[in-house]
Design an enzyme around this catalytic site. Structure first.
Site, short mmCIF file in Angstrom:
data_model
loop_
_atom_site.label_atom_id
_atom_site.label_comp_id
_atom_site.label_asym_id
_atom_site.label_seq_id
_atom_site.Cartn_x
_atom_site.Cartn_y
_atom_site.Cartn_z
N ALA A 172 0.83 -1.21 0.00
CA ALA A 172 0.00 0.00 0.00
C ALA A 172 0.86 1.26 0.00
O ALA A 172 0.55 2.24 -0.68
CB ALA A 172 -0.94 -0.01 1.21
N ASP A 173 1.95 1.24 0.76
CA ASP A 173 2.88 2.36 0.74
C ASP A 173 3.46 2.57 -0.66
O ASP A 173 3.54 3.69 -1.17
CB ASP A 173 4.03 2.11 1.72
CG ASP A 173 3.75 2.65 3.11
OD1 ASP A 173 3.10 3.70 3.22
OD2 ASP A 173 4.17 2.02 4.08
N THR A 174 3.89 1.47 -1.26
CA THR A 174 4.53 1.56 -2.57
C THR A 174 3.56 2.04 -3.64
O THR A 174 3.91 2.88 -4.48
CB THR A 174 5.12 0.19 -2.95
OG1 THR A 174 6.01 -0.23 -1.93
CG2 THR A 174 5.88 0.28 -4.27
#
Length: 401
Positions: A172-174
């Protein structure tokens, strides 16, 4: 040598940990001058994170080193009036500003969207947050795992017996960082045509949902609630992970011709005339029995041989590798994807970092320099902004940098 796509673009990167730094790193890989604005003394929290404790204690954590090559480090105390003034001066010379604070933090610091746009109407201001700048969840804290769960990702990852299951990496961060990078690039294209700056609002939650493909589309369009299926592919069979003589192999024989070829090569041609498997829909209905039959044929050879045999015949297939084995693929070496850089503090050790997944004019995009030491470029950047040595010394003595 090709001209980098973002040469001449200056980015102020006020972000921390992963989603924002990842976005800034993608811009740096394509030639942007990314100035990482950090808190004096401690810097980006990622400087303390990663598998090597000793590096973290030296503010060179592996998590930081992975996403900050090619950037310059400027320390500014934004709670200090002189530190804020220095940021505003930097904004006048910048093209892009990235931040991933919770909504409202920049306003409370006195350097919010309206203030920065007044200083530089051409500025592309990109705010990355868990839930976006509007909506009832906007003020909630969020990390990758929070978004994985709330987006539904975890509900469809694993098997019926193991779900909900977190993906083994911060997806999700990426995804949020990648969305921010492409949105910034798009905003720069518009600015090139119209001269207008932009405010780019990136939601990690919405980035995650956007990337979930048929999981969301099957529900939105067909009303079908997705369920965890382990390594199986909802859309086709045989399409998933299969045992071989010595390991696992992913096969995606989604087309009839691919299925026919697979059956022939593994010595199970009778499967093509079995009424349970004759039609693609039937194969999905009887996927467990089909899996058992295919694995009987695959047991004759190791995974690496099947990968070559099936791929050469047009059947998508590849081994399931460990991360070290994946990074060691000759293919990646041939494309120049992993780069060796000097270690930031000059120690006798190479630093290996990933490049961009995008090649431009047949050349890999690589970081031009190692990740910066905390505040390494403070004096240089301030001098570029017009500060004299005496003024820089005063800023340092006053705690503004």
């Amino acid at each position: 040598m090709t001209t980098p796509l973002l040469e001449g673009v200056r980015v102020l990167d006020l972000t921390n940990v992963l989603a924002g730094p990842f976005a800034g790193y993608q811009l740096a890989l394509h030639g942007a001058d990314v100035i990482k604005v950090e808190i004096p003394e401690s810097g980006d929290l990622a400087r303390q994170l990663g598998a090597d404790r000793a590096l973290g204690e030296e503010l060179l954590g592996a998590s930081f080193l992975a996403q900050n090559a090619g950037k310059r480090s400027l320390t500014l105390n934004l709670k200090d009036p002189d530190g804020r003034a220095a940021l505003l001066r930097a904004v006048r010379e910048a093209d892009v500003l990235l931040e991933n604070f919770r909504p409202g933090v920049m306003d409370r610091l006195g350097v919010g969207r309206k203030t920065l746009s007044a200083e530089n109407p051409r500025l592309v201001y990109c705010a990355i947050s868990g839930f976006g700048q509007t909506g009832p969840l906007r003020d909630r804290p969020a990390y990758d795992q929070i978004i994985q769960g709330l987006s539904g990702m975890m509900s469809v990852t694993g098997t019926p017996g193991t779900a909900p299951l977190r993906a083994g990496f911060p997806v999700a961060d990426t995804l949020g960082g990648m969305a921010a990078a492409y949105a910034v690039a798009a905003a720069l294209v518009r600015r090139g045509r119209t001269g207008e700056g932009a405010f780019v609002d990136v939601s990690m939650l919405e980035s995650a949902l956007t990337a979930m493909g048929w999981v969301t589309s099957n529900y939105l369009i067909s009303g079908r609630v997705p369920e965890p299926m382990g390594n199986e592919n909802f859309t086709a069979a045989p399409s998933g992970t299969f045992r071989t003589a010595d390991g696992h192999l992913n096969i995606a024989a989604n087309r009839q011709q691919q299925f026919t070829t697979l059956c022939r090569l593994i010595g199970r041609e009778e499967l093509t005339t079995d009424p349970r498997f004759a039609h693609p829909a039937d194969r999905k209905t009887h996927r467990d029995a089909l899996r058992d039959a295919i694995e009987e044929g695959l047991a004759a050879r190791p995974a690496a041989q099947w990968e070559e045999i099936l791929s050469d015949a047009g059947v998508p297939a590849a081994r399931v590798l460990s991360v070290p084995d994946a990074l060691g693929l000759d293919h990646l070496a041939a494309r120049g994807f992993v780069h060796d850089l000097p270690f930031p503090d000059g120690r006798e050790r190479s630093l290996h970092v990933l490049g961009s997944p995008v090649r431009v004019d047949d050349e890999p995009a690589a970081a031009p320099s190692p990740p910066p030491l905390l505040g390494e470029h403070t004096d240089t950047v301030l001098a570029e902004l017009g500060y004299t040595p005496v003024e820089i010394a005063a800023l340092r003595e006053g705690g503004a940098v």
